[in-house]
Design a protein around this motif. Sequence first.
Motif, PDB file in Angstrom:
ATOM      1  N   GLU A   1       0.835  -1.212   0.005  1.00 13.47           N
ATOM      2  CA  GLU A   1       0.059  -0.022   0.120  1.00 13.47           C
ATOM      3  C   GLU A   1       0.552   1.293   0.074  1.00 13.47           C
ATOM      4  OE1 GLU A   1      -0.822  -3.070   2.532  1.00 13.47           O
ATOM      5  OE2 GLU A   1      -1.943  -3.222   1.245  1.00 13.47           O
ATOM      6  N   ALA A   2       2.152   1.416   0.582  1.00 10.71           N
ATOM      7  CA  ALA A   2       2.916   2.954   1.193  1.00 10.71           C
ATOM      8  C   ALA A   2       3.508   2.675  -0.439  1.00 10.71           C
ATOM      9  CB  ALA A   2       3.836   2.119   1.615  1.00 10.71           C
ATOM     10  N   LEU A   3       3.603   1.796  -1.252  1.00 10.07           N
ATOM     11  CA  LEU A   3       4.527   1.875  -2.858  1.00 10.07           C
ATOM     12  C   LEU A   3       2.943   1.746  -3.713  1.00 10.07           C
ATOM     13  CD1 LEU A   3       6.951   0.622  -4.373  1.00 10.07           C
ATOM     14  CD2 LEU A   3       5.843  -0.954  -5.196  1.00 10.07           C
ATOM     15  N   ALA A   4       2.480   1.675  -3.356  1.00  8.17           N
ATOM     16  CA  ALA A   4       1.869   2.468  -4.179  1.00  8.17           C
ATOM     17  C   ALA A   4       0.793   3.560  -4.384  1.00  8.17           C
ATOM     18  CB  ALA A   4      -0.076   1.281  -4.158  1.00  8.17           C
ATOM     19  N   ALA A   5       1.126   4.388  -2.979  1.00 13.85           N
ATOM     20  CA  ALA A   5       0.389   5.328  -2.322  1.00 13.85           C
ATOM     21  C   ALA A   5       1.379   6.436  -2.557  1.00 13.85           C
ATOM     22  CB  ALA A   5      -0.239   5.805  -1.238  1.00 13.85           C
ATOM     23  N   TYR A   6       3.045   6.117  -3.041  1.00 16.70           N
ATOM     24  CA  TYR A   6       3.831   7.119  -3.179  1.00 16.70           C
ATOM     25  C   TYR A   6       3.272   7.758  -4.173  1.00 16.70           C
ATOM     26  CZ  TYR A   6       8.620   8.473  -2.623  1.00 16.70           C
ATOM     27  OH  TYR A   6       9.625   9.280  -2.945  1.00 16.70           O
ATOM     28  N   ARG A   7       4.023   8.503  -4.462  1.00 17.05           N
ATOM     29  CA  ARG A   7       3.778   9.764  -4.894  1.00 17.05           C
ATOM     30  C   ARG A   7       4.817   9.692  -6.200  1.00 17.05           C
ATOM     31  NH1 ARG A   7       3.861  13.104  -0.655  1.00 17.05           N
ATOM     32  NH2 ARG A   7       6.180  14.074  -1.504  1.00 17.05           N
ATOM     33  N   TRP A   8       4.927   8.555  -7.337  1.00 14.47           N
ATOM     34  CA  TRP A   8       5.756   8.421  -8.470  1.00 14.47           C
ATOM     35  C   TRP A   8       5.839   9.536  -9.181  1.00 14.47           C
ATOM     36  CZ3 TRP A   8       9.428   5.366  -7.457  1.00 14.47           C
ATOM     37  CH2 TRP A   8       9.401   4.201  -5.948  1.00 14.47           C
ATOM     38  N   PRO A   9       6.723  10.148 -10.153  1.00 15.37           N
ATOM     39  CA  PRO A   9       6.835  11.302 -10.895  1.00 15.37           C
ATOM     40  C   PRO A   9       6.017  10.356 -12.078  1.00 15.37           C
ATOM     41  CG  PRO A   9       8.575  10.190 -10.909  1.00 15.37           C
ATOM     42  CD  PRO A   9       7.776   9.410  -9.649  1.00 15.37           C
ATOM     43  N   GLY A  10       4.931  11.482 -13.153  1.00 15.62           N
ATOM     44  CA  GLY A  10       4.490  10.823 -14.114  1.00 15.62           C
ATOM     45  C   GLY A  10       3.795   9.864 -13.521  1.00 15.62           C
ATOM     46  N   ASP A  11       2.768   8.334 -14.455  1.00 14.04           N
ATOM     47  CA  ASP A  11       2.083   7.730 -14.954  1.00 14.04           C
ATOM     48  C   ASP A  11       2.060   6.836 -13.584  1.00 14.04           C
ATOM     49  OD1 ASP A  11      -0.262   9.701 -15.394  1.00 14.04           O
ATOM     50  OD2 ASP A  11       0.419   9.103 -17.215  1.00 14.04           O
ATOM     51  N   GLY A  12       3.640   6.552 -14.050  1.00 18.37           N
ATOM     52  CA  GLY A  12       3.870   5.228 -13.662  1.00 18.37           C
ATOM     53  C   GLY A  12       4.658   4.345 -11.901  1.00 18.37           C
ATOM     54  N   VAL A  13       4.199   3.143 -11.721  1.00 19.33           N
ATOM     55  CA  VAL A  13       3.847   2.730 -10.492  1.00 19.33           C
ATOM     56  C   VAL A  13       5.201   1.557 -10.551  1.00 19.33           C
ATOM     57  CG1 VAL A  13       3.395   1.252  -8.368  1.00 19.33           C
ATOM     58  CG2 VAL A  13       1.915   3.561  -9.646  1.00 19.33           C
ATOM     59  N   PRO A  14       6.532   1.867  -9.807  1.00 20.06           N
ATOM     60  CA  PRO A  14       7.129   0.411  -9.997  1.00 20.06           C
ATOM     61  C   PRO A  14       6.247  -0.768  -9.638  1.00 20.06           C
ATOM     62  CG  PRO A  14       7.974   2.085  -7.998  1.00 20.06           C
ATOM     63  CD  PRO A  14       6.790   2.252  -9.068  1.00 20.06           C
ATOM     64  N   VAL A  15       6.421  -1.998 -10.931  1.00 18.32           N
ATOM     65  CA  VAL A  15       6.309  -3.121 -10.493  1.00 18.32           C
ATOM     66  C   VAL A  15       6.900  -4.198  -9.892  1.00 18.32           C
ATOM     67  CG1 VAL A  15       4.229  -2.790 -12.236  1.00 18.32           C
ATOM     68  CG2 VAL A  15       6.743  -3.237 -12.810  1.00 18.32           C
ATOM     69  N   ALA A  16       7.056  -4.937  -9.257  1.00 21.64           N
ATOM     70  CA  ALA A  16       7.501  -5.848  -9.247  1.00 21.64           C
ATOM     71  C   ALA A  16       8.471  -7.345 -10.424  1.00 21.64           C
ATOM     72  CB  ALA A  16       7.698  -7.796  -8.355  1.00 21.64           C
ATOM     73  N   GLY A  17       9.697  -7.147 -10.577  1.00 18.23           N
ATOM     74  CA  GLY A  17      10.292  -7.952 -12.011  1.00 18.23           C
ATOM     75  C   GLY A  17      10.989  -8.711 -12.076  1.00 18.23           C
ATOM     76  N   ALA A  18      11.927  -9.233 -11.932  1.00 27.73           N
ATOM     77  CA  ALA A  18      13.142 -10.448 -11.735  1.00 27.73           C
ATOM     78  C   ALA A  18      13.450 -10.754 -10.821  1.00 27.73           C
ATOM     79  CB  ALA A  18      14.281  -9.919 -12.290  1.00 27.73           C
ATOM     80  N   MET A  19      13.065 -11.945 -10.279  1.00 28.28           N
ATOM     81  CA  MET A  19      13.865 -12.555  -8.844  1.00 28.28           C
ATOM     82  C   MET A  19      15.193 -12.497  -9.345  1.00 28.28           C
ATOM     83  SD  MET A  19      11.000 -14.033  -8.193  1.00 28.28           S
ATOM     84  CE  MET A  19      12.062 -15.247  -7.129  1.00 28.28           C
ATOM     85  N   VAL A  20      16.033 -11.601  -7.780  1.00 24.83           N
ATOM     86  CA  VAL A  20      16.961 -11.159  -7.343  1.00 24.83           C
ATOM     87  C   VAL A  20      18.071 -12.551  -6.811  1.00 24.83           C
ATOM     88  CG1 VAL A  20      17.986 -10.246  -5.939  1.00 24.83           C
ATOM     89  CG2 VAL A  20      16.830  -9.246  -6.675  1.00 24.83           C
ATOM     90  N   ALA A  21      18.955 -12.555  -7.184  1.00 27.56           N
ATOM     91  CA  ALA A  21      19.376 -14.113  -6.991  1.00 27.56           C
ATOM     92  C   ALA A  21      20.632 -13.962  -6.080  1.00 27.56           C
ATOM     93  CB  ALA A  21      20.678 -14.962  -8.389  1.00 27.56           C
ATOM     94  N   MET A  22      19.911 -15.332  -5.325  1.00 33.26           N
ATOM     95  CA  MET A  22      20.683 -15.144  -3.923  1.00 33.26           C
ATOM     96  C   MET A  22      22.213 -16.166  -3.941  1.00 33.26           C
ATOM     97  SD  MET A  22      19.995 -12.487  -1.788  1.00 33.26           S
ATOM     98  CE  MET A  22      20.132 -12.970  -0.723  1.00 33.26           C
TER      99      MET A  22
END
Length: 143
Positions: free
Chosen positions: A122-143
């Motif tokens: 919810e915090a990520l979605a509510a954050y004031r992002w520049p433009g119209d985009g909102v970050p999305v979860a993408g590639a897995m981070v290898a550990m």
Amino acid sequence: MKLTAIDANRHLFEGQPSGKPIRLLLRFADSCSLRIGVAGDGFRAMIDRLPLDPPFDMAEYGQVDAADVTDMIGAHLRGAEVTSLQALTLDGDDIGVRMEFSASAILNIWIDGDELHWGDAEALAAYRWPGDGVPVAGAMVAM
């Protein structure tokens, strides 16, 4: 893998933390770690497996220390089982990470305007992002 702690390099001025952490280090029970910091352009994340900087003095500009900030970010996440670790992307750039936990909790850590931010979905979605985009979860981070 279990999250054991979240450490940070912090800027201290007159002995007190000044602003948000400079870098975060996610530590896991299997001795792996993941460092997240701001890239030189101030808009992308540096995600690597390097350690935090050791504490150092900047004379009249304060100090940089290394401290456990797990309780500040989410005490309930200490010892929680991580089920997914993905890069957060915005306009094709990695700007952070998204961790999902077996207890249905989510922690997003992202970069914007040369600062680290964190919060749940919810915090990520509510954050004031520049433009119209909102970050999305993408590639897995290898550990």
